[in-house]
Design a protein around this motif. Structure first.
Motif, PDB file in Angstrom:
ATOM      1  N   LEU A 391       0.833  -1.203   0.000  1.00  0.00           N
ATOM      2  CA  LEU A 391       0.000   0.000   0.000  1.00  0.00           C
ATOM      3  C   LEU A 391       0.872   1.258   0.000  1.00  0.00           C
ATOM      4  CD1 LEU A 391      -2.813  -1.022   2.531  1.00  0.00           C
ATOM      5  CD2 LEU A 391      -2.842  -1.176   0.059  1.00  0.00           C
ATOM      6  N   GLN A 392       1.938   1.236   0.800  1.00  0.00           N
ATOM      7  CA  GLN A 392       2.827   2.399   0.849  1.00  0.00           C
ATOM      8  C   GLN A 392       3.496   2.660  -0.492  1.00  0.00           C
ATOM      9  OE1 GLN A 392       4.771   0.894   4.624  1.00  0.00           O
ATOM     10  NE2 GLN A 392       5.301   3.056   4.686  1.00  0.00           N
ATOM     11  N   ILE A 396       0.250   5.471  -0.385  1.00  0.00           N
ATOM     12  CA  ILE A 396      -0.621   5.535   0.792  1.00  0.00           C
ATOM     13  C   ILE A 396       0.258   5.606   2.052  1.00  0.00           C
ATOM     14  CG2 ILE A 396      -2.385   4.282   2.095  1.00  0.00           C
ATOM     15  CD1 ILE A 396      -3.200   3.030  -0.658  1.00  0.00           C
ATOM     16  N   SER A 397      -0.073   6.500   2.963  1.00  0.00           N
ATOM     17  CA  SER A 397       0.772   6.666   4.148  1.00  0.00           C
ATOM     18  C   SER A 397       0.733   5.416   5.018  1.00  0.00           C
ATOM     19  CB  SER A 397       0.306   7.869   4.972  1.00  0.00           C
ATOM     20  OG  SER A 397      -0.922   7.582   5.600  1.00  0.00           O
ATOM     21  N   ARG A 398       1.789   5.226   5.764  1.00  0.00           N
ATOM     22  CA  ARG A 398       1.870   4.070   6.664  1.00  0.00           C
ATOM     23  C   ARG A 398       0.650   4.028   7.594  1.00  0.00           C
ATOM     24  NH1 ARG A 398       5.358  -0.519   7.738  1.00  0.00           N
ATOM     25  NH2 ARG A 398       4.351  -1.354   9.586  1.00  0.00           N
ATOM     26  N   GLU A 400      -2.376   5.337   7.204  1.00  0.00           N
ATOM     27  CA  GLU A 400      -3.618   4.946   6.522  1.00  0.00           C
ATOM     28  C   GLU A 400      -3.564   3.473   6.113  1.00  0.00           C
ATOM     29  OE1 GLU A 400      -4.943   7.326   3.154  1.00  0.00           O
ATOM     30  OE2 GLU A 400      -6.839   6.213   3.065  1.00  0.00           O
ATOM     31  N   MET A 404      -6.344   0.769   6.982  1.00  0.00           N
ATOM     32  CA  MET A 404      -7.036   0.009   5.924  1.00  0.00           C
ATOM     33  C   MET A 404      -6.914  -1.501   6.180  1.00  0.00           C
ATOM     34  SD  MET A 404      -6.002   2.104   2.450  1.00  0.00           S
ATOM     35  CE  MET A 404      -7.286   1.587   1.317  1.00  0.00           C
ATOM     36  N   LEU A 405      -5.723  -1.920   6.589  1.00  0.00           N
ATOM     37  CA  LEU A 405      -5.508  -3.354   6.801  1.00  0.00           C
ATOM     38  C   LEU A 405      -6.235  -3.850   8.057  1.00  0.00           C
ATOM     39  CD1 LEU A 405      -1.730  -3.630   5.858  1.00  0.00           C
ATOM     40  CD2 LEU A 405      -3.697  -4.377   4.517  1.00  0.00           C
ATOM     41  N   GLN A 442     -11.239   8.056   5.291  1.00  0.00           N
ATOM     42  CA  GLN A 442     -12.115   8.491   4.195  1.00  0.00           C
ATOM     43  C   GLN A 442     -12.241   7.446   3.081  1.00  0.00           C
ATOM     44  OE1 GLN A 442     -10.645  11.546   1.573  1.00  0.00           O
ATOM     45  NE2 GLN A 442      -8.554  11.350   2.325  1.00  0.00           N
ATOM     46  N   HIS A 443     -11.190   6.703   2.837  1.00  0.00           N
ATOM     47  CA  HIS A 443     -11.301   5.769   1.705  1.00  0.00           C
ATOM     48  C   HIS A 443     -12.047   4.500   2.064  1.00  0.00           C
ATOM     49  CE1 HIS A 443      -7.880   8.371   0.445  1.00  0.00           C
ATOM     50  NE2 HIS A 443      -8.649   8.414  -0.629  1.00  0.00           N
TER      51      HIS A 443
END
Lengths: 457, 249
Positions: A391-392, A396-398, A400, A404-405, A442-443
């Protein structure tokens, strides 16, 4: 060494005894109360040596008195605590165990009784009396015994043969912050006759202040032949709350019990779920999520009794423990000698978000029949570094990525909730457990994207 | 675009890159070939900022910035893209949600306006089509249950959406059948642009029939041991890597 009796060990038990004595004498429920009382007095106060309480300390109950809660709740804006937007349901609201008619609906559907005992008719009270205490087990749980001893107010939901309840029933238990440590009791009885169908949403909420109150709540459910209950138990109280709960279910021939249990953490939160497959062909499906953080504690004990043949159980619990929180999951499936052709599956997966978080998970299979298919699996893991890097590597920031995970870990269970309004209420509520920073959620909460992901694409 | 000087890196105390030099200019395609264990994948991982890879010497300048100081996500936002050899499966995070989050992050870094969900959706469907992936893949978990070819196509789709300046394709051809290989190559070729560069890391010459490089480098034992034009790849195919190693000795 003999174990000390309750009353001596704990101010809680002394308070409880005082509480029981202070109840009005009630001819209706005398029987269940007396047997509950007898069980309560005979059970030792649980310690770390008590198997069913090994990882849940009740020390907090041994230091203070537990009085009746003060009637201090302001009804204005109360509905904000429990409203589920877009959900068309009948609401029955209790505050610290006391029925609040101002916030509740009067339910009049043909073939349905859905009333608090305090306003129930004689016939309805008689029906309640006939069933109450039949399913709830007092031998394992001190708090259920005590709940039996205090039966006074509560909900009766009775659905007659072949009747389908048109709207879900939302039973809301609110606790309000107390000056003095207090305890409150609540009860719910559900009886579905043959081929009846209903949806019950049990919601536990509280004001946001330091709670200082213990809620002891027991729900008994009898599902008749071919009947089906969709059950939700949603615990979103403040983290200072104390909860001791029990859900006890009797399944009859070809009946179905489908249950979703969501629990944020509390000071102590203990839920026992007992399901008895009493007759052939019954099906139990349970999905649960527990999400303690900070110093919170959640303990879920499930006991599935396969007594009759040809029954199925599918049980999936997922937990995410953050910070210094602790969770306990004990999942027991007991296949009795006559329960041939049982299909039972238990899965419990856990994610630890911190090195200081704890999970004690114990699956137990006890099988006395030879022609059955049973499986259980438990996993404990931390966030997957590879997935995080993936993701990074896409910008995508660590932070976030981790959220997400984490959310992904429970997302599958949330997505399977069939009531849209509940799912939409729970998604943000649970996502916010990981962070209060909205830009990080938000996502996962993007509705347009979400709707597409759910299948409208 | 990218300037790698004397790059040295180790993994778990083992030296893998031992003084690697490459200079990539805008619009160029560089192929890096080499035997197993030469350090090909390490290069991609070091450049994209993966934990566990320690740079012990040298410099990497990307568009004039020292990227070795940056976190993985910053590098991606600056326009560096690694297409993974083994894309990871992430059940529970939908592909669409993931793609939106990454596009938002990259756009915001560039100072561009956030794309609204509907516009994004349209774009994502378009890119899906371009790599011949069914739109159902957008709502599935990231790479969840995708075949090898579908995963690689998903990588290329991400590349198209993120519009990076430098793309590193790490053995993108591994595990692909010829049809999938063509789709992937077409995707890459469609993204060729005077301002976008590619580093194509591969073990076999086959991929370079479809993605024609400007330069071919041979990586052996952590260093570039030979560089040349696209014809070098053919020579390698014919003679094997041993030829270079012998020549160097």
């Amino acid at each position: 060494m003999t174990e000390a009796s309750n009353a001596i060990v704990s101010p809680f038990t002394q308070s409880a005894l005082d509480f029981v004595k202070s109840l009005e004498v009630s001819g209706d429920f005398g029987e269940v109360r007396e047997s509950g009382m007898a069980a309560f007095e005979s059970l030792p106060f649980p310690t770390r040596k008590t198997e069913d309480w090994k990882y849940t300390s009740l020390h907090a109950l041994t230091t203070q008195d537990y009085n009746r809660p003060a009637d201090n709740f302001d009804l204005d804006n109360a509905s904000e605590l429990f409203e589920v937007s877009g959900l068309d349901a009948y609401q029955l609201v209790f505050i610290n165990g006391v029925f609040v008619s101002e916030l509740s609906d009067e339910i009049s559907e043909a073939g349905v009784s859905a009333v608090p005992l305090s306003v129930a008719s004689d016939a309805q009270r008689a029906l309640f009396k006939q069933h109450v205490g039949n399913i709830a087990e007092t031998r394992r749980n001190l708090f259920t015994a005590l709940n039996n001893a205090t039966v006074e107010e509560g909900v009766l939901l009775h659905v007659e043969k072949n009747v389908q309840l048109k709207k879900p029933i939302q039973v809301i238990n609110i606790t309000s912050a107390q000056q003095q440590t207090s305890s409150a009791f609540a009860r719910c009885l559900v009886v579905l006759e043959q081929q009846a169908e209903a949806t019950l949403i049990e919601q536990f909420v509280s004001t946001a202040e330091e709670q200082n109150i213990l809620l002891n709540q027991v729900t008994e459910i009898n599902i008749g032949d071919g009947a089906k209950l969709n059950h939700y138990r949603l615990h979103t109280e403040d983290e200072s709350s104390l909860h001791f709960g029990g859900v006890y279910v009797d399944l009859n021939r070809d009946s179905q019990f489908e249950s979703y249990q969501i629990a944020l953490g509390g000071k102590i939160k203990r839920l026992d779920v007992v399901v008895n497959h009493n007759q052939a062909g019954s099906h139990c499906e349970m999905k649960g999520v527990y999400l303690p953080k900070h110093n919170q504690h959640v303990d879920i004990h499930s006991y599935i009794e396969h007594i009759a043949a040809n029954c199925t159980t599918d049980e999936t619990y997922r937990g995410i423990m953050a910070d210094q929180s602790k969770a306990v999951f004990n999942g027991r499936i007991h296949i009795h000698p006559d329960a041939q052709k049982t299909l039972a599956n238990l899965s419990n997966k856990n994610l630890l978000l911190s090195n200081k978080a704890q999970i004690n998970s114990k699956p137990e299979l006890e099988i006395y029949a030879d022609d059955v298919r049973c499986a259980h699996g438990v996993t404990v893991a931390q966030l997957d570094d590879k997935a995080c890097f993936y993701l990074q590597s896409r910008g995508i920031s660590r932070q976030e990525a981790e959220i997400m995970l984490s959310f992904a870990f429970i997302n599958e269970l949330l997505e399977s909730i069939p009531v849209d309004a509940l799912r939409q209420k729970l998604r943000p509520l649970l996502a916010q457990q990981f962070t209060s920073n909205e830009s990080l959620t938000q996502h996962i909460l993007d509705e347009e994207i979400g709707v597409c992901s759910e299948g409208a694409l | 675009m990218l300037s790698i000087k004397n790059l040295q890196a180790k993994v778990e105390e083992k030296d893998i890159l031992k003084g690697l030099n490459i200079e990539v200019k805008p619009g160029e395609i560089h192929a890096i070939m080499g035997p197993n264990g030469a350090g090909k994948s390490t290069l991609g991982n070091v450049l994209s900022g993966r934990d566990g890879y320690t740079v012990t010497g040298g410099e990497v300048s990307f568009l004039g910035k020292n990227i070795l100081e940056m976190d993985a996500e910053e590098r991606a936002r600056e326009g560096l893209f690694l297409a993974f050899q083994y894309p990871v499966e992430i059940p529970g995070v939908s592909n669409l949600e993931f793609l939106k989050a990454s596009v938002d992050a990259v756009r915001s870094h560039r100072g561009e306006e956030a794309m609204d969900s509907m516009t994004f959706l349209k774009l994502a469907r378009e890119k899906c089509k371009a790599v011949n992936l069914d739109q159902n893949f957008l709502k599935r978990g990231v790479n969840e249950g995708f075949s090898g070819g579908e995963k690689k196509r998903n990588e290329i789709m991400q590349m198209m959406l993120l519009e990076p300046k430098l793309c590193i394709l790490d053995e993108t051809d591994s595990g692909l059948d010829i049809d999938a290989l063509q789709v992937v190559a077409e995707g890459v070729n469609s993204q060729r642009d005077p301002n976008r560069s590619f580093i194509v890391v591969t073990h076999y010459q086959r991929l370079l029939d479809y993605i024609v490089p400007d330069f071919v480098h041979v990586l052996a034992d952590g260093k570039i041991v030979k560089s040349g034009g696209k014809e070098l790849a053919l020579e390698l195919e014919e003679k094997g890597y041993g030829w270079i190693e012998n020549e160097g000795a």
